[in-house]
Design a protein around this motif. Sequence first.
Motif, short mmCIF file in Angstrom:
data_model
loop_
_atom_site.label_atom_id
_atom_site.label_comp_id
_atom_site.label_asym_id
_atom_site.label_seq_id
_atom_site.Cartn_x
_atom_site.Cartn_y
_atom_site.Cartn_z
N LEU A 86 0.80 -1.23 0.00
CA LEU A 86 0.00 0.00 0.00
C LEU A 86 0.83 1.28 0.00
CD1 LEU A 86 -3.01 -0.80 2.38
CD2 LEU A 86 -2.99 -0.78 -0.12
N PRO A 87 1.86 1.40 0.85
CA PRO A 87 2.63 2.64 0.84
C PRO A 87 3.26 2.92 -0.53
CG PRO A 87 3.15 1.38 2.81
CD PRO A 87 2.32 0.49 1.93
N ARG A 88 3.63 1.87 -1.23
CA ARG A 88 4.22 2.05 -2.55
C ARG A 88 3.16 2.57 -3.53
NH1 ARG A 88 6.15 -1.56 -6.74
NH2 ARG A 88 7.81 -0.47 -7.85
N TYR A 89 1.98 2.01 -3.51
CA TYR A 89 0.89 2.55 -4.33
C TYR A 89 0.70 4.03 -4.02
CZ TYR A 89 -0.74 -2.19 -5.57
OH TYR A 89 -0.85 -3.47 -6.03
N TYR A 90 0.65 4.32 -2.74
CA TYR A 90 0.40 5.69 -2.29
C TYR A 90 1.47 6.64 -2.84
CZ TYR A 90 -0.78 9.47 0.96
OH TYR A 90 -1.16 10.67 1.50
N ARG A 91 2.70 6.19 -2.82
CA ARG A 91 3.82 6.98 -3.31
C ARG A 91 3.71 7.23 -4.81
NH1 ARG A 91 8.78 4.88 -3.60
NH2 ARG A 91 8.27 3.01 -2.40
N PHE A 92 3.45 6.18 -5.57
CA PHE A 92 3.35 6.33 -7.02
C PHE A 92 2.16 7.21 -7.41
CE2 PHE A 92 6.39 3.89 -9.56
CZ PHE A 92 7.11 3.27 -8.55
N LEU A 93 1.03 7.02 -6.72
CA LEU A 93 -0.14 7.84 -7.03
C LEU A 93 0.14 9.30 -6.69
CD1 LEU A 93 -2.79 5.32 -5.80
CD2 LEU A 93 -2.59 6.19 -8.15
N GLY A 94 0.89 9.54 -5.62
CA GLY A 94 1.27 10.90 -5.27
C GLY A 94 2.08 11.56 -6.38
N GLU A 95 3.01 10.79 -6.95
CA GLU A 95 3.80 11.27 -8.09
C GLU A 95 2.91 11.64 -9.28
OE1 GLU A 95 7.27 11.51 -8.57
OE2 GLU A 95 7.32 11.31 -6.39
N LEU A 96 2.01 10.72 -9.63
CA LEU A 96 1.10 10.95 -10.75
C LEU A 96 0.28 12.21 -10.53
CD1 LEU A 96 -0.13 7.28 -11.30
CD2 LEU A 96 1.34 8.60 -12.83
N LEU A 97 -0.18 12.35 -9.30
CA LEU A 97 -0.99 13.52 -8.92
C LEU A 97 -0.18 14.79 -9.15
CD1 LEU A 97 -3.78 13.96 -7.74
CD2 LEU A 97 -2.78 13.92 -5.46
N ARG A 106 -3.57 -1.34 -15.98
CA ARG A 106 -2.49 -1.77 -16.86
C ARG A 106 -1.36 -0.73 -16.92
NH1 ARG A 106 -0.91 -2.17 -22.09
NH2 ARG A 106 -2.46 -0.63 -22.72
N GLU A 107 -1.74 0.53 -17.11
CA GLU A 107 -0.72 1.59 -17.14
C GLU A 107 0.06 1.63 -15.83
OE1 GLU A 107 -2.25 5.45 -19.41
OE2 GLU A 107 -3.85 4.52 -18.24
N LEU A 108 -0.67 1.58 -14.72
CA LEU A 108 -0.01 1.64 -13.41
C LEU A 108 0.92 0.44 -13.21
CD1 LEU A 108 0.23 3.27 -10.78
CD2 LEU A 108 -1.67 1.95 -9.86
N SER A 109 0.46 -0.71 -13.69
CA SER A 109 1.26 -1.93 -13.54
C SER A 109 2.60 -1.79 -14.26
CB SER A 109 0.50 -3.15 -14.05
OG SER A 109 0.48 -3.17 -15.47
N GLN A 110 2.57 -1.12 -15.42
CA GLN A 110 3.81 -0.94 -16.17
C GLN A 110 4.77 -0.02 -15.43
OE1 GLN A 110 1.97 0.26 -19.80
NE2 GLN A 110 1.93 -1.82 -20.66
N LYS A 111 4.24 1.06 -14.89
CA LYS A 111 5.07 2.00 -14.12
C LYS A 111 5.68 1.33 -12.89
CE LYS A 111 2.93 6.45 -15.20
NZ LYS A 111 3.99 6.93 -16.14
N ASN A 121 -9.55 7.12 -10.96
CA ASN A 121 -9.24 8.53 -10.81
C ASN A 121 -8.07 8.66 -9.83
OD1 ASN A 121 -9.49 11.09 -9.05
ND2 ASN A 121 -10.64 11.60 -10.91
N VAL A 122 -6.97 9.26 -10.31
CA VAL A 122 -5.73 9.27 -9.54
C VAL A 122 -5.91 9.94 -8.18
CG1 VAL A 122 -3.36 10.16 -9.46
CG2 VAL A 122 -4.24 9.18 -11.57
N GLU A 123 -6.50 11.12 -8.18
CA GLU A 123 -6.65 11.86 -6.92
C GLU A 123 -7.51 11.10 -5.92
OE1 GLU A 123 -8.05 15.86 -7.37
OE2 GLU A 123 -7.61 16.36 -5.27
N GLU A 124 -8.62 10.55 -6.42
CA GLU A 124 -9.54 9.82 -5.54
C GLU A 124 -8.84 8.60 -4.95
OE1 GLU A 124 -13.36 8.80 -7.43
OE2 GLU A 124 -13.28 6.99 -6.16
N LEU A 125 -8.14 7.85 -5.82
CA LEU A 125 -7.47 6.64 -5.35
C LEU A 125 -6.39 6.97 -4.34
CD1 LEU A 125 -7.36 3.61 -5.59
CD2 LEU A 125 -5.83 3.83 -7.54
N HIS A 126 -5.62 8.04 -4.63
CA HIS A 126 -4.58 8.50 -3.71
C HIS A 126 -5.20 8.82 -2.34
CE1 HIS A 126 -1.72 11.60 -2.09
NE2 HIS A 126 -0.86 10.68 -2.45
#
Lengths: 221, 221
Positions: A15-26, A36-41, A67-72
């Motif tokens: 989870l923290p890793r997801y949170y980190r990557f989503l923060g970057e995207l945001l 699929r896109e997230l999995s590649q990143k 939705n990136v912001e919502e998921l973050h």
Amino acid sequence: MAKHGSISNSVIKRLPRYYRFLGELLKDNIVRISSRELSQKMKLTASQIRQDLNCFGGFGQQGYGYNVEELHNEIGKILGVDKHFKTILIGAGNLGRAIATHINFETRGCHLIGIFDVNPALTGVEVAGIRISHTSDITKFCKENQPVIAVLCIPKANTQRIADELVKLGVKAFWNFSHYDLSIDYENIAVENVHLGDSLLTLAYNTNVICEENDTDKNKA
Amino acid sequence: MAKHGSISNSVIKRLPRYYRFLGELLKDNIVRISSRELSQKMKLTASQIRQDLNCFGGFGQQGYGYNVEELHNEIGKILGVDKHFKTILIGAGNLGRAIATHINFETRGCHLIGIFDVNPALTGVEVAGIRISHTSDITKFCKENQPVIAVLCIPKANTQRIADELVKLGVKAFWNFSHYDLSIDYENIAVENVHLGDSLLTLAYNTNVICEENDTDKNKA
DNA sequence: TAGATTGTTAATCGATTAACAATC
DNA sequence: TAGATTGTTAATCGATTAACAATC
């Protein structure tokens, strides 16, 4: 939200890793992303991402993605980034002081309210905006302030005893940097052991493997 | 010894912990131990211990168990504690300096030979018996000394670029404390990411779970 | 020899991946 | 509606545990 406690450890540690990557995207103003896109990143499978997220509920939308912001935000809430758990740090040696100054506790659900050390020479010294207190003040401090999390940057020999005392004083979680394997003994106590020495040894092993491979390659050539 | 590289990651990550516990037993002058006794001390199954050790060969003896000193030595050899891999540390901020002084590199297969920082004010300052050099000297230093391992205590933004350069200079392994997920991109490069922030977030999550449980217990009572 | 405990094979369990129907 | 992508079930894979014959 969801039935906490029932979630497997493997999922939680991702989870923290997801949170980190989503923060970057945001930060990059990305609005939506598919599994699929997230999995590649992130170099994992889309299946795993969907599986992981669905432990907590359906945050996506068929045909659209997430939705990136919502998921973050949702993952932040799940992790508890907004909790402000009262946190104390024990052991203000090199490592303890570095942790106190280097880690942003506030953005990770924690609020650092006290730092303690046995060395009287350190008493009163300011670190991360907090004056170091002597270890003998811990009991009084805990009774007055009821900290929930304790960061332990103390020698192995003292760890068990101090952890014991802190549990009696109501501490519910340990971020343990000492060489001692805390975990055990108490129910309903959360522990994260950060064994830096073990991490370096693992790296030594893997370095070894690589160097040996290179050597045999050379001999073949 | 054994076919390195074929060993599963789960096993490898347990090795340093075995090594640590065996070191303790050795210090306490324990001569032999059975997989069952060790399993009780380490809170895992005897089966797993025997399974793990047999990845590398039969170190035990039927009817007797394992000789503590011998097993400790063997695991040490497997991990590479005697390797003295030349190691440099980049980023001598709070965390970098703490790592340099706090970690015993020598007993973990590493030999720290250089410390670097962009901040000119730090150049010449001594940490862990080594004078800090300016980042601009890295290339020359690597060409002359051929370090194998690099410890990265630098900001996320610079990590990929610096890692890239170091790989070109022959570095084979990274102990990465930056927020950036190194791992990728290169083959035959070993990486240990130490994401302290992720660790603290995991703890926040688990603290949350425990506090919620306690709350519902109270409401029931 | 008898007892203990390993090394190793087989069974179980959990986590990851694949597949696909549901649906936006 | 057609295309895309989720949520979710089923299949696969790997890791852990159990069992036991080998043997010290």
